[in-house]
Enzyme design. Structure first.
Site, PDB file in Angstrom:
ATOM      1  N   HIS A  24       0.845  -1.210   0.000  1.00 12.63           N
ATOM      2  CA  HIS A  24       0.000   0.000   0.000  1.00 12.63           C
ATOM      3  C   HIS A  24       0.874   1.251   0.000  1.00 12.63           C
ATOM      4  O   HIS A  24       0.638   2.190  -0.750  1.00 12.63           O
ATOM      5  CB  HIS A  24      -0.892   0.045   1.254  1.00 12.63           C
ATOM      6  CG  HIS A  24      -1.961  -1.000   1.310  1.00 12.63           C
ATOM      7  ND1 HIS A  24      -2.179  -1.780   2.417  1.00 12.63           N
ATOM      8  CD2 HIS A  24      -2.889  -1.378   0.397  1.00 12.63           C
ATOM      9  CE1 HIS A  24      -3.202  -2.595   2.193  1.00 12.63           C
ATOM     10  NE2 HIS A  24      -3.648  -2.377   0.974  1.00 12.63           N
ATOM     11  N   LYS A  48     -15.347  -7.542   3.194  1.00 12.91           N
ATOM     12  CA  LYS A  48     -14.778  -8.891   3.249  1.00 12.91           C
ATOM     13  C   LYS A  48     -15.006  -9.565   4.590  1.00 12.91           C
ATOM     14  O   LYS A  48     -15.332 -10.720   4.667  1.00 12.91           O
ATOM     15  CB  LYS A  48     -13.275  -8.817   2.998  1.00 12.91           C
ATOM     16  CG  LYS A  48     -12.933  -8.464   1.571  1.00 12.91           C
ATOM     17  CD  LYS A  48     -11.434  -8.271   1.434  1.00 12.91           C
ATOM     18  CE  LYS A  48     -11.127  -7.651   0.075  1.00 12.91           C
ATOM     19  NZ  LYS A  48      -9.770  -7.101   0.027  1.00 12.91           N
ATOM     20  N   ARG A  98      -1.731  -6.082  -8.386  1.00 13.99           N
ATOM     21  CA  ARG A  98      -0.628  -7.007  -8.092  1.00 13.99           C
ATOM     22  C   ARG A  98      -0.533  -8.112  -9.128  1.00 13.99           C
ATOM     23  O   ARG A  98       0.525  -8.428  -9.625  1.00 13.99           O
ATOM     24  CB  ARG A  98      -0.822  -7.629  -6.699  1.00 13.99           C
ATOM     25  CG  ARG A  98      -0.698  -6.649  -5.559  1.00 13.99           C
ATOM     26  CD  ARG A  98      -1.253  -7.209  -4.285  1.00 13.99           C
ATOM     27  NE  ARG A  98      -2.666  -7.540  -4.466  1.00 13.99           N
ATOM     28  CZ  ARG A  98      -3.479  -7.930  -3.508  1.00 13.99           C
ATOM     29  NH1 ARG A  98      -3.015  -8.084  -2.299  1.00 13.99           N
ATOM     30  NH2 ARG A  98      -4.743  -8.180  -3.761  1.00 13.99           N
ATOM     31  N   SER A 135      -3.245  -7.658   2.914  1.00  8.43           N
ATOM     32  CA  SER A 135      -3.523  -7.490   4.345  1.00  8.43           C
ATOM     33  C   SER A 135      -4.017  -8.800   4.954  1.00  8.43           C
ATOM     34  O   SER A 135      -3.636  -9.161   6.072  1.00  8.43           O
ATOM     35  CB  SER A 135      -4.579  -6.406   4.557  1.00  8.43           C
ATOM     36  OG  SER A 135      -4.118  -5.177   4.088  1.00  8.43           O
TER      37      SER A 135
END
Ligand code: PNS
Length: 170
Positions: A24, A48, A98, A135
């Protein structure tokens, strides 16, 4: 600032940041070189899961790790990102990519946000050294006792350790 382009533009970098990672931070720092203002926007209730860190903790960690960049601000939002972008009169959403599977999800998000608020999304390729850093993976490794010091800023690691202690783990 809406309608600006190039170095005068205001970019919104949204996410859950539960917790913020080196990936990040890399995207934030690169965006801060391109845009005159980058607002890191923490979503209040990530879809999530239940966040491990409170909104306040996530915002504080982001403020600490971006303190060296005066054109980076930290804020939070509830509800739709498109509405938040409009409320700030910002110019563009920035996201990091990514891997190819990120692109597939992000393309739908970008189309939806543009359809909702006419705001474009611009993508930065994550540095290849962070292509596997997320994360959720960091949390899983850390909570099982793994070393995540390579993947999060030192200030974030400190907060993670306090959280683990508060949860009664070593
Ligand atoms: O770090 P994350 O969890 O990948 O970030 C996802 C986020 C916060 C960018 C996304 O879930 C979002 O924009 N949420 C706000 C609600 C919204 O606008 N949903 C429609 C997206 S097109």
């Amino acid at each position: 600032m809406n309608g600006q382009s190039g170095p005068h533009a205001h970019a919104i970098y949204p996410g859950s940041f539960d917790p913020p990672t080196n990936g990040h931070l890399d995207v934030i720092e690169r965006a801060a070189k391109v845009f005159s203002l980058v607002t890191v926007a923490v979503v209040v209730n990530p879809q999530k899961s239940n966040p491990l860190f409170t909104l306040d903790e996530r915002e504080k960690m982001l403020r600490t790790i971006t303190a060296a960049h005066p054109n980076v601000k930290v804020a939070h939002f509830r509800g739709l990102l498109a509405d938040f972008v409009k409320s700030l009169d910002a110019d563009v959403i920035v996201k990091g990519l990514r891997v190819v599977s990120d692109f597939e999800n992000e393309m739908a998000f970008a189309h939806m946000n543009r359809s909702l608020s006419a705001v474009d999304t611009m993508f930065l390729m994550s540095d290849s050294s962070y292509s596997f850093v997320s994360s959720s993976l960091i949390k899983e490794v850390f909570l099982q006792g793994g070393d995540v010091s390579k993947y999060v800023p030192a200030a974030v690691l400190k907060v993670m350790k306090s959280k683990r202690q508060a949860q009664g783990r070593k």
